[in-house]
Design an enzyme around this catalytic site. Structure first.
Site, mmCIF file in Angstrom:
data_model
loop_
_atom_site.group_PDB
_atom_site.id
_atom_site.type_symbol
_atom_site.label_atom_id
_atom_site.label_comp_id
_atom_site.label_asym_id
_atom_site.label_seq_id
_atom_site.Cartn_x
_atom_site.Cartn_y
_atom_site.Cartn_z
ATOM 1 N N ARG A 1 6.136 -29.458 -70.732
ATOM 2 C CA ARG A 1 5.345 -28.939 -69.622
ATOM 3 C C ARG A 1 4.207 -29.923 -69.331
ATOM 4 O O ARG A 1 3.790 -30.683 -70.214
ATOM 5 C CB ARG A 1 4.740 -27.573 -69.973
ATOM 6 C CG ARG A 1 5.752 -26.505 -70.375
ATOM 7 C CD ARG A 1 5.018 -25.222 -70.761
ATOM 8 N NE ARG A 1 5.938 -24.138 -71.110
ATOM 9 C CZ ARG A 1 6.271 -23.801 -72.347
ATOM 10 N NH1 ARG A 1 5.780 -24.494 -73.371
ATOM 11 N NH2 ARG A 1 7.096 -22.794 -72.577
ATOM 12 N N LYS B 1 2.297 -22.903 -75.245
ATOM 13 C CA LYS B 1 1.607 -21.696 -74.807
ATOM 14 C C LYS B 1 1.092 -20.918 -76.012
ATOM 15 O O LYS B 1 1.773 -20.795 -77.019
ATOM 16 C CB LYS B 1 2.556 -20.816 -73.985
ATOM 17 C CG LYS B 1 2.892 -21.398 -72.616
ATOM 18 C CD LYS B 1 3.730 -20.435 -71.805
ATOM 19 C CE LYS B 1 3.978 -20.976 -70.404
ATOM 20 N NZ LYS B 1 4.786 -20.041 -69.583
ATOM 21 N N HIS C 1 8.231 -29.393 -63.322
ATOM 22 C CA HIS C 1 8.980 -28.359 -64.042
ATOM 23 C C HIS C 1 10.476 -28.460 -63.756
ATOM 24 O O HIS C 1 11.302 -28.035 -64.574
ATOM 25 C CB HIS C 1 8.456 -26.971 -63.660
ATOM 26 C CG HIS C 1 8.468 -26.006 -64.802
ATOM 27 N ND1 HIS C 1 7.601 -26.110 -65.881
ATOM 28 C CD2 HIS C 1 9.249 -24.936 -65.072
ATOM 29 C CE1 HIS C 1 7.844 -25.137 -66.738
ATOM 30 N NE2 HIS C 1 8.841 -24.415 -66.278
ATOM 31 N N ARG D 1 11.983 -30.461 -66.396
ATOM 32 C CA ARG D 1 12.176 -29.633 -67.601
ATOM 33 C C ARG D 1 13.474 -28.829 -67.486
ATOM 34 O O ARG D 1 14.262 -28.768 -68.435
ATOM 35 C CB ARG D 1 10.960 -28.712 -67.752
ATOM 36 C CG ARG D 1 10.979 -27.780 -68.949
ATOM 37 C CD ARG D 1 9.622 -27.085 -69.018
ATOM 38 N NE ARG D 1 9.628 -25.879 -69.801
ATOM 39 C CZ ARG D 1 9.423 -25.820 -71.116
ATOM 40 N NH1 ARG D 1 9.229 -26.935 -71.797
ATOM 41 N NH2 ARG D 1 9.409 -24.665 -71.754
ATOM 42 N N HIS E 1 10.367 -21.902 -75.981
ATOM 43 C CA HIS E 1 10.534 -20.556 -75.434
ATOM 44 C C HIS E 1 10.350 -19.527 -76.547
ATOM 45 O O HIS E 1 10.936 -19.663 -77.618
ATOM 46 C CB HIS E 1 11.927 -20.380 -74.824
ATOM 47 C CG HIS E 1 12.104 -21.096 -73.520
ATOM 48 N ND1 HIS E 1 13.346 -21.393 -72.987
ATOM 49 C CD2 HIS E 1 11.195 -21.569 -72.625
ATOM 50 C CE1 HIS E 1 13.192 -22.019 -71.833
ATOM 51 N NE2 HIS E 1 11.905 -22.138 -71.596
ATOM 52 N N TYR F 1 19.882 -21.068 -68.497
ATOM 53 C CA TYR F 1 20.506 -22.378 -68.279
ATOM 54 C C TYR F 1 22.026 -22.327 -68.392
ATOM 55 O O TYR F 1 22.713 -23.191 -67.852
ATOM 56 C CB TYR F 1 19.915 -23.412 -69.245
ATOM 57 C CG TYR F 1 18.454 -23.654 -68.971
ATOM 58 C CD1 TYR F 1 18.050 -24.266 -67.787
ATOM 59 C CD2 TYR F 1 17.470 -23.241 -69.862
ATOM 60 C CE1 TYR F 1 16.709 -24.453 -67.510
ATOM 61 C CE2 TYR F 1 16.127 -23.428 -69.595
ATOM 62 C CZ TYR F 1 15.755 -24.036 -68.416
ATOM 63 O OH TYR F 1 14.422 -24.213 -68.133
#
Length: 312
Positions: free
Chosen positions: A164, A188, A258, A261, A284, A293
């Site tokens: 990111r 995150k 993004h 990514r 994630h 995906y």
């Protein structure tokens, strides 16, 4: 209620370690709701909530205004203003998070938003670009300039590891192990993970870090990616540079950092990488997020099949 708004934002910042971008969005969403409540309660408008404000003034905004009916009226107002479904859902989410915080802190006896649901969003699949398009974008920066070398290095890292923007700007010197080709990433919630980089990307990174122009302007001894003043690059400046190279490359469509990514995640999957590994690499928290995906990969396979089949 305004003091509770500030306490909630402080909680997000200091306890939940929310990013500046997340905090900015919460301020926007809570201010929108606060303005609505003031008008609904026929109260004098108060200054907007802002974390940069040193003096936080309590305003007349009683908790009695925070009810299931007022929240529903607020959502209805947003819909009448033709706000995007995603915006409405985000603003309701901010109010829900605030209400849940107030219940935990025993400010409210129960959560008035518990049974309120926002608009359903259509399930959008990420749109990856092709390997050829990645190569075109990579070749755009002017390598005769130091900034071009830096930006090529940024693009290489995006595609090498699926990082990111916020993760890339946070990389420090001691996070990189060139021997094992690993980078320590703070994702995150400040969750750390080790992410491999390709030997190709590592070469670009070493070339950039040893460039005389970089060492001569360095003022931030920790940061990897510097602006022309020797300070750490920001997410906003990287996004602007990305859009500049996108225009110069001639690539069309809505492509963002993004997107890269999404692209490398799709390419990993198509080349046999399992979902659990992709989940770990991308950081994630839920495998469900990564599973999208598989749908992207199948969509691309169907498209290729239809374009290549003689009966199509």
């Amino acid at each position: 209620m305004v003091s509770a708004f500030y306490a909630f934002l402080d909680y997000l910042k200091n306890i939940k370690t929310a990013s500046p971008h997340t905090l900015r969005n919460y301020c926007i969403d809570l201010n929108s709701f606060k303005t609505f409540l003031e008008k609904h309660g026929e109260l004098t408008p108060s200054p907007p909530i802002c974390l940069l404000t040193k003096e936080r003034q309590e305003a007349e905004l009683p908790f009695s205004l925070l009810t299931k009916d007022t929240v529903r009226l607020y959502i209805l107002k947003l819909m009448q203003e033709n706000k995007a479904k995603r915006t409405i859902k985000r603003r309701l989410s901010a109010i829900k998070s605030f209400s849940q915080y107030c219940v935990k802190q025993r400010i409210l006896p129960d959560d008035p938003t518990e049974t309120i649901q926002g608009p359903r969003l259509p399930k959008e699949l990420p749109s990856p670009i092709t390997y050829e398009q990645v190569e075109i974008l990579m070749a755009t920066p002017d390598l005769s300039k130091y900034t071009g070398l830096r930006d090529r290095c940024l693009l290489e890292l995006f595609y090498s590891s699926g990082l990111r923007i916020s993760e890339i700007v946070a990389i420090n010197h001691w996070d990189i192990d060139f021997t094992s080709h690993l980078i320590r990433i703070r994702g995150k919630g400040k969750k750390e993970r080790l992410v491999p980089i390709t030997p190709h990307a590592a070469q670009w990174l070493q070339h950039y870090l040893t460039h005389p122009a970089r060492t001569s302007i360095e003022k931030d001894a920790q940061a990897i990616f510097l602006n022309r003043f020797g300070k750490r690059l920001t997410t906003r400046s990287i996004d602007r540079k990305f859009q500049k190279y996108l225009r110069q490359s001639g690539l069309s469509g809505h492509i963002t950092p993004h997107t890269i990514r999404h692209t490398i995640a799709t390419h990993w999957l198509e080349n046999g990488m399992d979902l659990k590994t992709i989940q770990a690499l991308l950081g994630h928290s839920s495998l469900e997020t990564t599973t999208i995906y598989t749908h992207v990969s199948m969509k691309l396979k169907k498209q290729t099949h239809n374009e290549s089949h003689p009966h199509s």
